[in-house]
Design a protein around this motif. Structure first.
Motif, PDB file in Angstrom:
ATOM      1  N   TYR A 198     -26.668 -35.854  -4.667  1.00 25.32           N
ATOM      2  CA  TYR A 198     -27.856 -35.031  -4.879  1.00 25.32           C
ATOM      3  C   TYR A 198     -27.944 -33.868  -3.877  1.00 25.32           C
ATOM      4  O   TYR A 198     -27.455 -32.768  -4.149  1.00 25.32           O
ATOM      5  CB  TYR A 198     -29.111 -35.921  -4.869  1.00 25.32           C
ATOM      6  N   ARG A 246     -28.412 -30.360  -5.774  1.00 27.14           N
ATOM      7  CA  ARG A 246     -29.197 -30.703  -6.976  1.00 27.14           C
ATOM      8  C   ARG A 246     -30.684 -30.566  -6.684  1.00 27.14           C
ATOM      9  O   ARG A 246     -31.142 -30.832  -5.579  1.00 27.14           O
ATOM     10  CB  ARG A 246     -28.869 -32.131  -7.432  1.00 27.14           C
ATOM     11  N   ASP A 305     -32.729 -32.232  -8.748  1.00 24.67           N
ATOM     12  CA  ASP A 305     -33.322 -33.362  -9.474  1.00 24.67           C
ATOM     13  C   ASP A 305     -33.180 -34.694  -8.734  1.00 24.67           C
ATOM     14  O   ASP A 305     -33.301 -35.759  -9.331  1.00 24.67           O
ATOM     15  CB  ASP A 305     -32.721 -33.472 -10.887  1.00 24.67           C
ATOM     16  N   ARG A 351     -21.874 -26.890 -12.817  1.00 20.04           N
ATOM     17  CA  ARG A 351     -23.057 -26.930 -11.962  1.00 20.04           C
ATOM     18  C   ARG A 351     -23.811 -25.599 -11.911  1.00 20.04           C
ATOM     19  O   ARG A 351     -24.939 -25.547 -11.446  1.00 20.04           O
ATOM     20  CB  ARG A 351     -22.664 -27.401 -10.560  1.00 20.04           C
ATOM     21  N   ASP A 410     -27.859 -29.582 -13.650  1.00 25.02           N
ATOM     22  CA  ASP A 410     -27.751 -30.612 -12.611  1.00 25.02           C
ATOM     23  C   ASP A 410     -27.353 -31.957 -13.206  1.00 25.02           C
ATOM     24  O   ASP A 410     -26.659 -32.748 -12.570  1.00 25.02           O
ATOM     25  CB  ASP A 410     -29.094 -30.775 -11.884  1.00 25.02           C
ATOM     26  N   GLU A 411     -27.843 -32.218 -14.432  1.00 25.74           N
ATOM     27  CA  GLU A 411     -27.603 -33.528 -15.035  1.00 25.74           C
ATOM     28  C   GLU A 411     -26.405 -33.504 -15.962  1.00 25.74           C
ATOM     29  O   GLU A 411     -26.339 -32.659 -16.863  1.00 25.74           O
ATOM     30  CB  GLU A 411     -28.801 -33.920 -15.913  1.00 25.74           C
ATOM     31  N   SER A 444     -25.990 -36.784 -21.591  1.00 21.16           N
ATOM     32  CA  SER A 444     -26.235 -38.208 -21.840  1.00 21.16           C
ATOM     33  C   SER A 444     -25.422 -38.680 -23.052  1.00 21.16           C
ATOM     34  O   SER A 444     -25.580 -39.810 -23.509  1.00 21.16           O
ATOM     35  CB  SER A 444     -27.725 -38.450 -22.062  1.00 21.16           C
TER      36      SER A 444
END
Ligand code: R2B
Ligand code: URA
Length: 293
Positions: free
Chosen positions: A197, A202, A204, A258, A262-263, A266
């Motif tokens: 992180y 990041r 988040d 990046r 940030d994520e 999924s």
């Protein structure tokens, strides 16, 4: 005979490799592991089992379930297929360092020679698209210096070790990997840090002591310095392997760019497909070393 990097470790001393669950007085390391020429490492146990199966099928035409030599523990897994040892290292340098110490000793007890270490990882890309495979040709810490730093009891001091990447090995891997791939492979500098992180900029994480503007400036600095990816183990990998007298390489797939997010996505199927891309790069390289076409 003792280990070059630690004179206290003797060949026939008997040793319990605690985190691998291997007692060298019960397991004949020389008989089982003597022919090892490659050690392939990656973070997760499942991915490394998948890689062991992949190598079994593609190098040996064998679909048997690989045997886990570290079955007595759930810290790490350890498979062997032909001359390739495969293990997971967990997240970050502390976890990697425990595994490396025990693997270095295992290779010593097995009296192996000319072994190459390869980390097959995941990473965050810097200006490279998700799914791109990055071969590390230079490694730096979060301050963008090629220095691995740790605290030793030697005079209670911090030790700073300049860390380099083997340019010939990078070239060899790149030259053999760039054929017949359906994905992009690039070479570049890897920035290796101790946190997913904050150290990777990041916004988040649960903790964040900087602004969006600071983050933008950090990424611009990374780009100016040729950084192509961020991850958490390569500095330790190169430094430990060099101290123990082994060549090492790092091949990691970017799970995201990046500069855009940030994520990671999924979409699990997509992540799994990306994660398996370094498998092909390593397979091509190992084939070339073993003279298999
Ligand atoms: C890449 O992915 C992990 C964090 O998600 C870490 O092991 C790394 O270097
Ligand atoms: N691993 C990392 O360390 N960072 C990422 O962004 C993705 C995977």
């Amino acid at each position: 005979m003792s280990l070059k990097s630690n004179p206290y470790i003797k060949l026939n001393g008997g040793d319990f490799l605690y985190h691998l669950g291997i007692d060298t007085s019960q397991v004949n390391c020389k008989e089982i592991f003597h022919d090892v020429k490659f050690v392939c490492l990656g973070g997760s146990t499942n991915r490394m089992l998948k890689f062991a199966k992949f190598i079994n099928e593609n190098l040996n035409g064998n679909s048997e379930e690989p045997y886990n030599y570290a079955y007595k523990t759930d810290r790490y897994c350890l498979y062997k297929t032909g001359p390739i040892l495969i293990a997971n290292h967990g997240i970050g340098v502390p976890s990697l360092s425990v595994l490396l110490n025990e693997i270095f000793k295992l290779l010593f007890y097995a009296q192996c020679s000319d072994v190459i270490f390869i980390r097959l990882g995941t990473c965050g890309g810097i200006g490279v698209e998700a799914g791109t495979v990055v071969i590390t040709d230079n490694v730096v810490n979060g301050e963008l210096e090629p220095i691995f730093s740790y605290v030793s009891i030697k005079l209670g001091k911090r030790i700073n070790i300049t860390t380099t990447v083997d340019a010939d090995l990078v070239r060899e891997i790149y030259d053999h990997s760039s054929q017949n791939n359906s994905f992009t492979i690039v070479r570049g500098t890897t920035c290796s840090v101790d946190c997913f992180y904050e150290a990777q900029g990041r916004l988040d994480g649960a903790l964040c002591d900087y602004t969006e503007e600071d983050r933008k400036q950090f990424f611009e600095k990374l780009q100016r310095n040729g950084v192509k990816n961020l991850e958490m183990e390569s500095l330790g990998l190169f430094s430990y392997c060099h101290r123990a007298g082994y060549k090492a390489a790092m091949i990691a797939v970017a799970l995201l760019n990046r500069l855009e997010a940030d994520e990671p996505t999924s979409n699990i199927d997509m992540l799994k497909e990306w994660e398996s891309r370094p498998f092909y790069t390593v397979l091509n390289f190992i084939r070339s070393k073993l003279d298999i076409v």
